[in-house]
Design a protein around this motif. Structure first.
Motif, PDB file in Angstrom:
ATOM      1  N   ILE A 112       0.823  -1.227   0.122  1.00 18.47           N
ATOM      2  CA  ILE A 112      -0.017   0.140   0.155  1.00 18.47           C
ATOM      3  C   ILE A 112       0.617   1.092  -0.020  1.00 18.47           C
ATOM      4  O   ILE A 112       1.972   1.293   0.710  1.00 18.47           O
ATOM      5  N   ALA A 113       0.615   2.401  -0.738  1.00 18.23           N
ATOM      6  CA  ALA A 113       0.999   3.641  -0.667  1.00 18.23           C
ATOM      7  C   ALA A 113       0.018   4.629  -0.770  1.00 18.23           C
ATOM      8  O   ALA A 113      -1.061   4.515  -1.118  1.00 18.23           O
ATOM      9  N   TYR A 114       0.323   5.715  -0.222  1.00 15.22           N
ATOM     10  CA  TYR A 114      -0.547   7.112  -0.043  1.00 15.22           C
ATOM     11  C   TYR A 114      -0.271   7.763  -1.300  1.00 15.22           C
ATOM     12  O   TYR A 114       0.813   7.684  -1.931  1.00 15.22           O
ATOM     13  N   ALA A 115      -1.239   8.512  -1.909  1.00 14.93           N
ATOM     14  CA  ALA A 115      -1.055   9.328  -3.079  1.00 14.93           C
ATOM     15  C   ALA A 115      -1.963  10.566  -2.635  1.00 14.93           C
ATOM     16  O   ALA A 115      -2.963  10.373  -1.845  1.00 14.93           O
ATOM     17  N   GLU A 116      -1.824  11.726  -3.562  1.00 15.70           N
ATOM     18  CA  GLU A 116      -2.591  12.617  -3.385  1.00 15.70           C
ATOM     19  C   GLU A 116      -3.805  12.705  -3.834  1.00 15.70           C
ATOM     20  O   GLU A 116      -4.860  13.731  -3.654  1.00 15.70           O
ATOM     21  N   SER A 117      -4.051  11.779  -5.133  1.00 20.06           N
ATOM     22  CA  SER A 117      -5.119  11.646  -5.393  1.00 20.06           C
ATOM     23  C   SER A 117      -5.364  10.325  -6.458  1.00 20.06           C
ATOM     24  O   SER A 117      -4.203   9.694  -6.430  1.00 20.06           O
ATOM     25  N   ALA A 118      -6.417   9.876  -6.994  1.00 15.11           N
ATOM     26  CA  ALA A 118      -6.484   8.611  -7.667  1.00 15.11           C
ATOM     27  C   ALA A 118      -5.696   9.008  -8.941  1.00 15.11           C
ATOM     28  O   ALA A 118      -4.925   7.993  -9.341  1.00 15.11           O
ATOM     29  N   GLY A 155      -8.108  15.421  -1.558  1.00 19.35           N
ATOM     30  CA  GLY A 155      -6.680  15.989  -1.841  1.00 19.35           C
ATOM     31  C   GLY A 155      -6.081  14.769  -1.329  1.00 19.35           C
ATOM     32  O   GLY A 155      -5.049  14.681  -1.059  1.00 19.35           O
ATOM     33  N   THR A 156      -6.659  13.368  -1.295  1.00 15.89           N
ATOM     34  CA  THR A 156      -6.033  12.277  -0.549  1.00 15.89           C
ATOM     35  C   THR A 156      -6.272  11.102  -1.687  1.00 15.89           C
ATOM     36  O   THR A 156      -7.473  11.141  -2.108  1.00 15.89           O
ATOM     37  N   GLY A 157      -5.427   9.972  -1.522  1.00 19.01           N
ATOM     38  CA  GLY A 157      -5.704   8.958  -2.626  1.00 19.01           C
ATOM     39  C   GLY A 157      -4.798   7.525  -1.923  1.00 19.01           C
ATOM     40  O   GLY A 157      -4.034   7.854  -1.054  1.00 19.01           O
ATOM     41  N   PHE A 158      -4.781   6.567  -2.756  1.00 19.68           N
ATOM     42  CA  PHE A 158      -4.035   5.510  -2.354  1.00 19.68           C
ATOM     43  C   PHE A 158      -3.701   4.774  -3.409  1.00 19.68           C
ATOM     44  O   PHE A 158      -4.521   4.686  -4.638  1.00 19.68           O
ATOM     45  N   LEU A 159      -2.551   3.800  -3.475  1.00 18.01           N
ATOM     46  CA  LEU A 159      -2.550   2.606  -4.307  1.00 18.01           C
ATOM     47  C   LEU A 159      -2.023   1.454  -3.876  1.00 18.01           C
ATOM     48  O   LEU A 159      -1.669   1.503  -2.561  1.00 18.01           O
ATOM     49  N   TYR A 160      -2.053   0.541  -4.719  1.00 15.58           N
ATOM     50  CA  TYR A 160      -1.908  -1.025  -4.188  1.00 15.58           C
ATOM     51  C   TYR A 160      -1.199  -1.541  -5.329  1.00 15.58           C
ATOM     52  O   TYR A 160      -1.349  -1.316  -6.509  1.00 15.58           O
ATOM     53  N   LYS A 212      -3.811  11.823   5.484  1.00 15.16           N
ATOM     54  CA  LYS A 212      -3.240  10.529   5.419  1.00 15.16           C
ATOM     55  C   LYS A 212      -3.946   9.773   6.619  1.00 15.16           C
ATOM     56  O   LYS A 212      -4.433   8.839   6.384  1.00 15.16           O
ATOM     57  N   ILE A 213      -3.757  10.440   7.679  1.00 16.78           N
ATOM     58  CA  ILE A 213      -4.267  10.032   8.998  1.00 16.78           C
ATOM     59  C   ILE A 213      -5.753   9.616   8.829  1.00 16.78           C
ATOM     60  O   ILE A 213      -6.784   8.647   9.033  1.00 16.78           O
ATOM     61  N   ALA A 214      -6.517  10.699   8.189  1.00 16.20           N
ATOM     62  CA  ALA A 214      -7.953  10.832   8.142  1.00 16.20           C
ATOM     63  C   ALA A 214      -8.301   9.627   6.959  1.00 16.20           C
ATOM     64  O   ALA A 214      -9.583   9.185   7.108  1.00 16.20           O
ATOM     65  N   LEU A 215      -7.508   9.477   5.982  1.00  9.69           N
ATOM     66  CA  LEU A 215      -7.780   8.453   5.170  1.00  9.69           C
ATOM     67  C   LEU A 215      -7.980   7.154   5.765  1.00  9.69           C
ATOM     68  O   LEU A 215      -8.938   6.461   5.431  1.00  9.69           O
ATOM     69  N   GLY A 216      -6.871   6.761   6.399  1.00 10.09           N
ATOM     70  CA  GLY A 216      -6.845   5.658   7.047  1.00 10.09           C
ATOM     71  C   GLY A 216      -8.081   5.472   7.999  1.00 10.09           C
ATOM     72  O   GLY A 216      -8.455   4.298   7.973  1.00 10.09           O
ATOM     73  N   ALA A 217      -8.441   6.674   8.701  1.00  5.77           N
ATOM     74  CA  ALA A 217      -9.455   6.504   9.623  1.00  5.77           C
ATOM     75  C   ALA A 217     -10.836   6.172   8.801  1.00  5.77           C
ATOM     76  O   ALA A 217     -11.711   5.454   9.300  1.00  5.77           O
ATOM     77  N   ALA A 218     -11.016   6.601   7.602  1.00  5.58           N
ATOM     78  CA  ALA A 218     -12.174   6.383   6.634  1.00  5.58           C
ATOM     79  C   ALA A 218     -12.004   5.049   6.275  1.00  5.58           C
ATOM     80  O   ALA A 218     -13.240   4.351   6.117  1.00  5.58           O
ATOM     81  N   ALA A 219     -11.069   4.407   5.856  1.00  7.33           N
ATOM     82  CA  ALA A 219     -10.907   2.897   5.516  1.00  7.33           C
ATOM     83  C   ALA A 219     -11.508   2.222   6.734  1.00  7.33           C
ATOM     84  O   ALA A 219     -12.031   1.089   6.666  1.00  7.33           O
TER      85      ALA A 219
END
Ligand SMILES: Cc1ncc(COP(=O)(O)O)c(C=O)c1O
Length: 409
Positions: A97-103, A239-244, A290-297
């Protein structure tokens, strides 16, 4: 609400877990805008639940009180939780998993890391997301590649027969958008994954609209890479995203950008990329995001993705059925595998006028424009269309009210 409610059936042979339904009243309390709005624009940007919003604000406050670097170091476990939360959501390892600014940022980081050779073909679907397709066109032009668009079948899904026939030794990538933004179908991503794996072709799946509404399992999907955003069905911040990236596929990918987070500077003239998906990250990012997106997941996982998926489908089906009964309204989805995205047109008003009229009644929807969907909408004989996208916190009463307002031209 936040704890999963379940009980076991007493059948000795099969101890089935019976999942209780979502506690919608409690969920709506944690989504205060529901009191004033009917939010049917979850495919645009959903409403963040309070626990997610509070995590964002808490970290911003900590940054203000103690300094950005000091706050990040204090919040290190919450930052690390981002990886664990997405590993749980997608059923993979934290190092994938990695963090990104958008899809879009995530998708481009991966796409530009694929070693495509001149003359190779890229297979993609008719409903590929506009920015992805533009990136394909741009790369095709500079590297002399060929793009082949696989048409949809009669159900509106990527035609698997056509895809199978198109596969050959010269295919360097299959790029598919799982749930398109301009149509409520769910493409058969796992079947595409099986084909890609059988032929050893890299497979990049855009899960921007499916993450948070469809229960995703990257092993079942068979994708090498998957990307998504925070603000849509995951209900995270903008302004948040992720990748696998699948562990076994990592070494096939060379990032086209580098910094001292994605790589280690080993001696004056040497470096090594990180040995995990974080080789696609940049050092600087929104730590609060990043913290908040983790909380959303985590929020989605704890509610239960299978329950979320079932409820979104149920509400969307109800919305389509009610809309089909309204005079002058045409619903554009056909087929069986449908998402929470409902597209339609009115014979009485332009898409934009209708959207504005709904907005005046505190109903949020969006307009999907022809000029952003030149692969798909012209092939289906459509121009600008309306889009109502429901989430699990929406209700049957809201659908009823929405259809009443729609009917009252
Ligand atoms: C299917 C799909 N892919 C990618 C994106 C891009 O997401 P982002 O705006 O986070 O880059 C969108 C946004 O609407 C989308 O619907």
């Amino acid at each position: 609400m936040y704890r999963r409610h379940f009980s076991y059936a007493s059948n000795a042979n099969a101890r089935r877990v019976i999942i209780m339904t979502l506690n919608i009243a409690e969920i709506r309390k944690q989504t205060p805008a529901c009191n004033d709005l009917i939010h049917f624009n979850n495919a645009g940007a959903s409403l963040s639940p309070l626990p997610v919003h509070q995590r964002l604000l808490q970290h911003l406050a900590l940054e203000q009180q103690t300094g950005g670097y000091e706050a990040a170091s204090q919040a290190a476990p919450a930052v690390e939780n981002f990886y664990a939360a997405f590993a749980r959501l997608l059923h993979c390892q934290t190092n994938e998993i990695a963090y990104a600014e958008s899809a879009t940022h995530a998708w481009n980081s991966l796409f530009h890391a694929i070693p495509l050779q001149p003359g190779q073909r890229i297979l993609t679907g008719q409903s590929e997301y506009a920015s992805n397709y533009l990136a394909l066109l741009h790369m095709a032009r500079s590297k002399n590649l060929r793009i082949e668009v696989i048409p949809n079948d009669s159900q509106g899904c990527i035609c698997l027969e056509h895809l199978t026939a198109a596969i050959g030794d010269d295919v360097g990538l299959i790029a598919l958008t799982h749930v398109p933004s301009q149509c409520g179908v769910v493409h058969p991503a796992a079947e595409v994954g099986r084909l890609a794996r059988a032929h050893g072709i890299l497979y990049l799946l855009d899960a921007c609209q499916s993450a948070g509404q469809v229960d995703l399992d990257v092993t079942e999907l068979g994708c090498d890479m998957l990307t998504g955003t925070g603000r849509k069905y995951l209900r995270g911040p903008r302004g948040t995203g992720f990748l696998y990236v699948r562990r076994e596929s990592l070494q096939r990918l060379q990032p086209d950008r580098i910094d001292f987070h994605s790589a280690r500077w080993t001696s004056e003239n040497h470096y090594e990329f990180r040995d995990d998906a974080r080789r696609f990250e940049s050092w600087e990012c929104s730590v609060a995001g990043k913290i908040a997106l983790g909380a959303a997941a985590d929020y989605a996982t704890q509610l239960g993705m299978p329950d979320i998926e079932r409820r979104v489908r149920m509400l969307a089906a109800q919305l389509r059925t009610t809309l089909r009964g309204l005079p002058g309204i045409q619903v554009h989805e056909t087929g069986e595998q449908l998402s929470g995205i409902v597209t339609f047109s009115s014979g009485h008003e332009s898409a934009e006028t209708l959207q504005r009229r709904l907005r005046d009644s505190s109903i949020n929807t969006s307009v999907t424009r022809l000029n952003g969907n030149l692969l798909d909408l012209p092939r289906r004989g459509l121009g600008d269309i309306n889009r109502a996208s429901v989430h699990y916190f929406n209700t049957e009463e809201e659908i009823h009210r929405f259809c009443q307002v729609l009917h009252n031209t």
